[in-house]
Design a protein around this motif. Structure first.
Motif, PDB file in Angstrom:
ATOM      1  N   GLY A 264     -76.003  51.842  88.803  1.00  0.00           N
ATOM      2  CA  GLY A 264     -74.578  52.146  88.164  1.00  0.00           C
ATOM      3  C   GLY A 264     -74.964  51.968  86.682  1.00  0.00           C
ATOM      4  N   GLU A 265     -73.934  51.888  85.932  1.00  0.00           N
ATOM      5  CA  GLU A 265     -73.803  52.072  84.670  1.00  0.00           C
ATOM      6  C   GLU A 265     -74.164  50.495  83.964  1.00  0.00           C
ATOM      7  OE1 GLU A 265     -71.120  52.718  80.535  1.00  0.00           O
ATOM      8  OE2 GLU A 265     -70.236  52.682  82.459  1.00  0.00           O
ATOM      9  N   SER A 266     -75.390  50.396  83.099  1.00  0.00           N
ATOM     10  CA  SER A 266     -75.793  49.022  82.619  1.00  0.00           C
ATOM     11  C   SER A 266     -74.694  48.631  81.502  1.00  0.00           C
ATOM     12  CB  SER A 266     -77.003  49.147  82.193  1.00  0.00           C
ATOM     13  OG  SER A 266     -78.068  49.526  82.902  1.00  0.00           O
ATOM     14  N   TYR A 267     -74.576  47.240  81.479  1.00  0.00           N
ATOM     15  CA  TYR A 267     -73.608  46.595  80.519  1.00  0.00           C
ATOM     16  C   TYR A 267     -74.502  45.507  79.741  1.00  0.00           C
ATOM     17  CZ  TYR A 267     -69.552  48.814  82.559  1.00  0.00           C
ATOM     18  OH  TYR A 267     -68.688  50.081  82.763  1.00  0.00           O
ATOM     19  N   GLY A 268     -74.259  45.255  78.615  1.00  0.00           N
ATOM     20  CA  GLY A 268     -75.011  44.084  77.942  1.00  0.00           C
ATOM     21  C   GLY A 268     -74.509  43.826  76.560  1.00  0.00           C
ATOM     22  N   LEU A 269     -75.407  43.059  75.912  1.00  0.00           N
ATOM     23  CA  LEU A 269     -75.227  42.607  74.504  1.00  0.00           C
ATOM     24  C   LEU A 269     -75.933  43.493  73.589  1.00  0.00           C
ATOM     25  CD1 LEU A 269     -73.292  40.272  73.468  1.00  0.00           C
ATOM     26  CD2 LEU A 269     -75.417  38.946  73.263  1.00  0.00           C
ATOM     27  N   GLY A 270     -75.184  43.800  72.495  1.00  0.00           N
ATOM     28  CA  GLY A 270     -76.031  44.776  71.377  1.00  0.00           C
ATOM     29  C   GLY A 270     -76.266  46.024  71.782  1.00  0.00           C
ATOM     30  N   ARG A 271     -76.656  46.704  70.735  1.00  0.00           N
ATOM     31  CA  ARG A 271     -76.833  48.105  71.076  1.00  0.00           C
ATOM     32  C   ARG A 271     -78.252  48.538  70.009  1.00  0.00           C
ATOM     33  NH1 ARG A 271     -73.709  47.053  74.204  1.00  0.00           N
ATOM     34  NH2 ARG A 271     -71.647  47.958  74.594  1.00  0.00           N
ATOM     35  N   ILE A 272     -78.810  49.543  70.459  1.00  0.00           N
ATOM     36  CA  ILE A 272     -79.869  50.112  69.658  1.00  0.00           C
ATOM     37  C   ILE A 272     -79.850  51.612  69.743  1.00  0.00           C
ATOM     38  CG2 ILE A 272     -81.305  50.135  71.978  1.00  0.00           C
ATOM     39  CD1 ILE A 272     -83.735  49.276  70.081  1.00  0.00           C
ATOM     40  N   ALA A 273     -79.957  52.217  68.491  1.00  0.00           N
ATOM     41  CA  ALA A 273     -80.231  53.411  68.406  1.00  0.00           C
ATOM     42  C   ALA A 273     -81.190  54.208  67.525  1.00  0.00           C
ATOM     43  CB  ALA A 273     -78.793  53.908  67.991  1.00  0.00           C
TER      44      ALA A 273
END
Length: 369
Positions: free
Chosen positions: A237-246
């Motif tokens: 399913g959808e992953s959740y977590g800390l921080g973002r990267i782009a």
């Protein structure tokens, strides 16, 4: 009349409790779920000045990002700031609710808002903390109510695959049943075997909305007893977590990015680690203190990690691994005030949702003239 529990239910949609780190102090910290909550104020921190502002504005409920009660109180001493705050909250019937790491991790939460300030919306999770389980829900329904059940799925948030909604698989067949004594059948008569043209409708449902989906389907289903099955899936399913990267659309120099961050986050000053002319293409962001995630940022291909409270030795370690860092301070998490206000207004239009105007940044920056 809106109650605190009504707002808590909406906050569960925005930032589910299950996303929070274990041991994090979140949820209702002061007050009662049955108290009124017609006037709300959103704040980053719960300081005495913030509570005084809430009293002046006749606020019923404060929603904060940083927990007021993190370590259990040994006493409530009115000569201390914590004691005075507690007394004022209780005296003026102001409830206090906290969304901390769950709001950091949630979609549309702190880290997504920080990325949006940099005009970056196509992001990935930096540090995965959980993955939502998926289920296949199968319901048998007469042909006459096929569309009603499909719409019930969609209304609950089920049947979404990527950018597609109302996703179902329908298999035609014959359903049989014999109503027993005391039954009140939609189709058929007592003690007579009934044969009905039906569809077997399959859809995908995330765990968090499974019960809600079943209940909405039951309301849309014509039968007295709805026949359904639930199957756990091994599909991720959808992953959740800390921080973002782009990735940036076009690379820029580290100094240029630092200037952009300073403006975007409206900070008077910031620090950065790395050569000013270093080319930056991939950006990682973690609101708050992200020191322990420098290795993860590097593994994910980040050229720079934007986070607060960077330690001296962490900066050395980042330099050694070729990772630049930008430290605009912990206080940039205040982006959640405006973001959460907007989400609450969209979900509960009748509410008065205020943003605290109090300055909770503890540092004063000395700059040269």
């Amino acid at each position: 009349m809106t109650k605190v529990k009504d707002v808590m239910n909406v906050m569960e949609e925005i930032a589910p409790k299950k996303l929070a780190f274990e041991g994090d102090r979140i949820g209702l910290q002061v007050g009662s779920p049955n108290s009124d909550a017609n006037r709300i104020m959103v704040t980053l921190d719960v300081l005495e000045s913030v509570v005084d502002e809430a009293i002046e504005k006749e606020i019923d409920l404060i929603i904060a990002h940083h927990p007021f009660i993190f370590k259990p109180f040994k006493e409530i001493n009115w000569d201390s700031e914590k004691g005075r705050i507690t007394k004022k909250l209780l005296t003026h019937n102001i409830s206090l609710f906290v969304a901390h790491t769950n709001l950091d991790i949630a979609r549309g939460g702190v880290n997504d808002l920080l990325m949006e300030k940099l005009d970056l919306t196509d992001t990935d999770v930096l540090v995965k903390t959980t993955e939502e389980k998926l289920y296949k829900l199968v319901i048998h329904v007469p042909k006459s109510h096929e569309n009603q059940i499909r719409q019930a799925f969609a209304d609950a948030g089920a049947g979404f695959i990527g950018n597609y909604s109302h996703c179902t698989f329908n298999l035609e067949g014959i359903g049989t049943f014999k109503p027993q004594e005391g039954a009140n059948p939609y189709i058929g008569s007592e003690d007579e075997l009934e044969r009905v043209e039906e569809y077997r409708m399959d859809t995908i449902v995330p765990e968090g909305i499974l019960n809600q989906t079943i209940e909405l389907a039951k309301k849309a289903h014509p039968y007295e007893e709805m026949a359904y099955d639930v199957y756990p899936l091994k599909v991720e399913g959808e992953s959740y977590g800390l921080g973002r990267i782009a990735k940036l659309a076009e690379p820029m120099k580290l100094r240029e990015l630092a200037q952009l961050v300073k403006k975007a986050y409206d900070v008077p000053n910031l620090r950065f680690v790395g050569k000013e002319d270093k080319n930056i293409r991939t950006i990682a962001v973690i609101g708050g203190d992200g020191n322990k995630y420098i290795s993860q940022a590097k593994r994910m291909g980040a050229d720079v990690l934007i986070t607060g409270d960077v330690y001296f030795h962490t900066a050395h370690d980042a330099l050694g691994m070729g990772l630049a860092m930008i430290d605009p301070g912990h206080h940039i998490e205040q982006v959640m005030k405006e973001g959460l206000q907007q989400q609450l207004k969209e979900k509960m239009p009748s509410l008065q949702v205020h943003i605290s105007n109090q300055k909770t940044e503890p540092f004063t920056f000395l700059t040269t003239d």
